[in-house]
Design an enzyme around this catalytic site. Structure first.
Site, mmCIF file in Angstrom:
data_model
loop_
_atom_site.group_PDB
_atom_site.id
_atom_site.type_symbol
_atom_site.label_atom_id
_atom_site.label_comp_id
_atom_site.label_asym_id
_atom_site.label_seq_id
_atom_site.Cartn_x
_atom_site.Cartn_y
_atom_site.Cartn_z
ATOM 1 N N GLY A 198 0.816 -1.209 0.000
ATOM 2 C CA GLY A 198 0.000 0.000 0.000
ATOM 3 C C GLY A 198 0.847 1.255 0.000
ATOM 4 O O GLY A 198 0.541 2.240 -0.696
ATOM 5 N N TYR A 215 6.245 -20.112 8.522
ATOM 6 C CA TYR A 215 7.190 -19.369 7.682
ATOM 7 C C TYR A 215 6.926 -19.619 6.206
ATOM 8 O O TYR A 215 6.814 -18.679 5.403
ATOM 9 C CB TYR A 215 8.622 -19.774 8.043
ATOM 10 C CG TYR A 215 9.695 -19.012 7.302
ATOM 11 C CD1 TYR A 215 9.821 -17.630 7.445
ATOM 12 C CD2 TYR A 215 10.596 -19.672 6.478
ATOM 13 C CE1 TYR A 215 10.813 -16.925 6.781
ATOM 14 C CE2 TYR A 215 11.594 -18.971 5.810
ATOM 15 C CZ TYR A 215 11.702 -17.605 5.966
ATOM 16 O OH TYR A 215 12.687 -16.909 5.298
#
Length: 330
Positions: A108, A151
């Site tokens: 963003g 992960y």
């Protein structure tokens, strides 16, 4: 160079192993570098030599929360994430959040600033691979609910979100899949084989190898890794790319090489293999060679000697601290 013309880059995970070396490289290239790290696994000592420079700033911040950086940004490198087994097993929720929320926030920010963003993915997206070497077209063999899943899946989601921003918003994105990297500033007790072996060897202890040591890894020296990342950022290639050293060897072989280089006399101790430990790790770097003109240049012997020399400079107290038994032969 005037401040208006000088390129500005945000590097998250700046106080970490790879992040700090990337800060050094971009400072050398004349960029204005903004480092960001919440220090959950990073160490300010890795970048304290940069604090006096006029073209470096540092923000202590968790990118899983809203990220604001004043002024223009030309580039973002997203390297904020626990990357070693001892870390992502200790802080699994934070690992998932930085790969999801953190990536969302930085994508963003890149969209708002009109910046190009490179995100650090990993060979772990291939899981315990059923093919070798691993090319970028291989989709992987990952256990999403195993101990490594926090992960592996964080990075796979991170890649998917990055490509979604590229395809839907037209954002300039790059994805690097990093294979095992080593060199100065690795943490002694981060749970990975190489620093663990070196620390154990320098303390005169047996080196701990899980399983029979036949599982393979491919180790890339940090300066080669940084060069590959630098070239990928400035390239026009938008799909994931492997950056690593295709020189494959067994865990037992790397332990034996470290024993030879350090003069350790204690030998190797074998223990049971952890859950979901990958049997093979070897990158296919055909794309990096063809598109970036990149391949590793530092031999393993030279890289190991540099890394061992760095560890030898640490104080004996530092070398003795922590439990160096690692969780996975990553």
């Amino acid at each position: 160079m005037s401040r208006q013309k000088q390129k500005r880059i945000l590097i998250t995970g700046a106080a970490g192993f790879l992040g700090s070396h990337l800060c050094d490289r971009f400072i050398t290239e004349g960029f204005f570098v903004i480092g960001m790290d919440n220090l959950i696994t990073g160490d300010l000592r890795h970048i304290e030599h940069l604090f006096k420079l006029p073209n470096f700033e540092f923000y202590q911040h968790d990118v899983s929360k809203f990220v604001h950086v004043p002024g223009k940004l030309d580039y973002i490198l997203h390297f904020a994430s626990p990357a070693s087994p001892i870390d992502y097993l200790r802080i699994p929720i934070q690992t998932l959040k930085v790969g999801s929320l953190g990536t969302h926030n930085l994508l963003g920010l890149a969209k708002t600033k009109g910046a190009r963003i490179l995100v650090a993915s990993t060979s772990e997206v291939y899981g315990d691979p059923l093919v070798s070497p691993q090319s970028e077209e291989y989709w992987g063999n990952v256990n999403p609910v195993g101990p490594r899943g926090v992960y592996d899946e964080a990075k796979r989601f991170q890649e998917a979100m990055t490509m979604a921003y590229h395809n839907f918003h037209g954002l300039e994105t790059r994805i690097v899949r990093i294979f095992n990297t080593y060199g100065p500033r690795m943490r002694l007790n981060d749970g990975r084989a190489l620093p663990t072996f070196i620390a154990q060897a320098l303390r005169g202890e047996e080196l701990t190898v899980f399983g029979d040591g036949s599982q393979t890894r491919s180790f890339c020296y940090v300066s080669d890794q940084v060069e590959g990342i630098f070239r990928l950022l400035l390239s026009d290639y938008t799909l994931p790319m492997n950056i690593g050293n295709p020189d494959e060897l067994t865990i037992r072989q790397i332990a034996e090489e470290i024993i030879t280089l350090t003069g350790n006399k204690s030998g190797i101790r074998y223990e049971s293999l952890p859950v979901d430990d990958p049997k093979q790790r070897r990158p296919d770097i055909s794309k990096a060679r063809q598109i970036l003109g990149w391949q590793p240049t530092i031999s393993r012997e030279e890289g190991l000697e540099r890394t061992i020399s760095y560890f030898k400079q640490l104080s004996s107290d530092t070398l003795k601290k922590g439990d160096f038994t690692y969780y996975n032969q990553q």
